[in-house]
Write a protein that holds these residues in place. Sequence first.
Motif: not given
Length: 819
Positions: A9-12, A16-20
């Motif tokens: 979960i933390r990896l995903d 996700s946040v880095e992409a956003e």
Amino acid sequence: MASGNIDWIRLDKALSVEAEKGFTNLQGNQYQFNEFLCLNFGNSPPNGTPTSDRRKWQNFAAQYADYSNLSVAQRKTLISQTRQFLYELRKTLETPSEPQPPKLPKTTAITDKKASLRPISLEQSLSTLAEVGYKRAELLKRLGLYTVKDLLFYYPRDHIDYARQVTINNLVAGETVTIVGTVKRCNCFTSPKNKKLSIFELILRDHTGQIKLNRFFAGTRFTSRGWQERQKRIYPLGSTVAASGLVKQNRYGITLDNPEIEVLDSVGSSIESIKIGRVLPVYPLTEGVGADLIRKAIIVSLEAIKQLRDPLPRVLREQYGLMGLKEAISNIHFPETSELLAHARRRLVFDEFFYLQLGFLQRRQEQKQIHNSTVFTPKGRLIEQFDNILPFSLTNAQQRVINEILEDLNSVTPMNRLVQGDVGAGKTIVAVFAVLAALQSGYQAALMAPTEVLAEQHYRKLIPWFNQLYLPVELLTGSTKKAKREEIHRQLITGELPLLVGTHALIQDTVNFQKLGLVVIDEQHRFGVQQRAKLLAKGKSPHVLTMTATPIPRTLALTLHGDLDVSQIDELPPGRQAIQTTVLTGKERTQAYDLIRREVAQGRQVYIIFPMIEESEKLDVKAAVEEHKKLSDKVFPDFNIGLLHGRMSSVEKDGVLTAFRDNKYHIIVSTTVIEVGVDVPNATVMLIENAERFGLSQLHQLRGRVGRGSHKSYCLLMSSSKTPDARQRLSVLEQSQDGFFISEMDLRFRGPGTVLGTRQSGLPDFALASLIEDQEVLELARVAAEKIIAADKNLGSLPSLKKELETRYQKLMGGEILT
């Protein structure tokens, strides 16, 4: 799942946040993004990982160690590959020993028992559905929903994923989940602190632990003893219960926030609720229309999906890996899994982009079939003379764009070209070549700018050149005196005046040209669609050249200008120096003032800019006036300081700017009036107050007012914000002078409507598509549309696609005709 100690979960979430946030290597509480990834991939892969995947796992550790040296595009690719790898690996490691979640019925089975046995049709009125009825149908009309088909294409704005069932000991704050447990205790009572509040309390236990759930009911009807006792009887001790909600951590421990709860027959039995244990759609609502009404109406309407016909050819769907339309509509509303939701969304986003691009390309084909006599000669006396009087050489980029324009003007098809260029790239020179091509061919030209300041700037630039060419040029704005205005009107009609520069004043009914052949629109995104069209209507299919100094990311350009030819002046004239940009806090203000004193002492000039206060222009003016007084009286009493703001008349503004150009003011205090168009080569310092309140593209425009001469220039961004996001945003300007990169980052940070100015941006009204998240799908849709048009420009062989295009394109563009 035999997955070792990997925190999936933390990896995903990290990925996700880095992409956003635009692949900027975010700083977390403990680690930077790439450090966190290195630590995770530096550990041994989970037990059961295949040998080939173990090698990939180790390779990721090395790639993230070098993350800071990668370009944005490379980072984007790496993160995409990582997410795909983790998804596939996690699927591989899943084992049957994991507790199975409760069985969910097909969504179409969750219907009211009173539902009509008569088949539901796509065009059926919602008022005829038993689950809706006349009164509720009237409420749904507020959302533009009249028929069953309207409902099916009314997409959720978001989804809450309750489909993932976890055990109590695996609850993580911030996630949305479903748990199944046995009732250990149930209580319902009136709050001792608020006699109108009833508290429902449920303690559930599974084989890993227990949890206390609370729900709160406000109102006296919930505080009656009878109602409270009934609640307790619903959840008897030992019964099996499913609960879905957002996991929260409070001072009493972990819990679910305002959970949805349902009693089950047993641990493995089906959940009948439309909310619990599934991916729950969240719809845009309006007053009087509740979420459950829309959900229930859509569930009933899903029966009509089988009547839908997919307009996209099967070959195209297979080529781009797109889900069928029926399956996509079903899964965008009530998906059985998150993966199916992702596939459904991708198909429907593709549709939104595809029909828009198809419409643009068809319009482009139609434009190219328009033939008229407005053909300009690319060679002639005026262009040769202008080439000779230019005191500098054109850049390769300018020459390339001029050639593209002259080629367009030499065609019987009217030109429709957008020229993008960064601040100082030399767009005006390029436009002059187009104007001269029109004039030497016997036509008139008009140049329209959004503000008097910018129109005046263009006029001042053109006068010296046109005087040498013995060509008259006039300026028409709202400030032009009546006698002068009437004289301009007369000269336009007789043809004596070949070129008119102006603002919105050009589109007034009293302005008529004898033979208008070319329209040049600067900063065209600041004009409304109808304003641009009105100017074009003053000629017979004139050539159109639009320009912008606000570089637009490719995704926005495709969405706004898909029917235009786009040229980019991607090279600055030689000698333009990089502007040293620094973000400062209030504590560093002394440094800023010291730099200003030093530059003024060397004969340079300074801008000090204040943000526009949208709520009140009066406050905006007041702030500028008060700061002007403070700077004049206390900070720089030895300097001459001018004041410029939006409440001043055009004559007053022009007087201040002329005095500043003539170096009668050392400093000018201004609102954003000077964002574009002001050219004072002697100005070397731009101090922007409250910089966090500006968009990046606007800051870049303001910065472009300095660095226009041969002296080193500075841009100081004063920020009072202490939030990491604001600092991160402003740091983009410290790192880059590239307007296209900056606008791309601005798009990521603030979204397209804000970047362009929502009111007049002309952005299509997408229901699902995001220009930030769905760039790859937009590119695919453009390529697909180009292939379809190349094969059949009139879509004669694809009648269902043609029909769908007519509906979709008009709806997306609101029926407006673009320039």
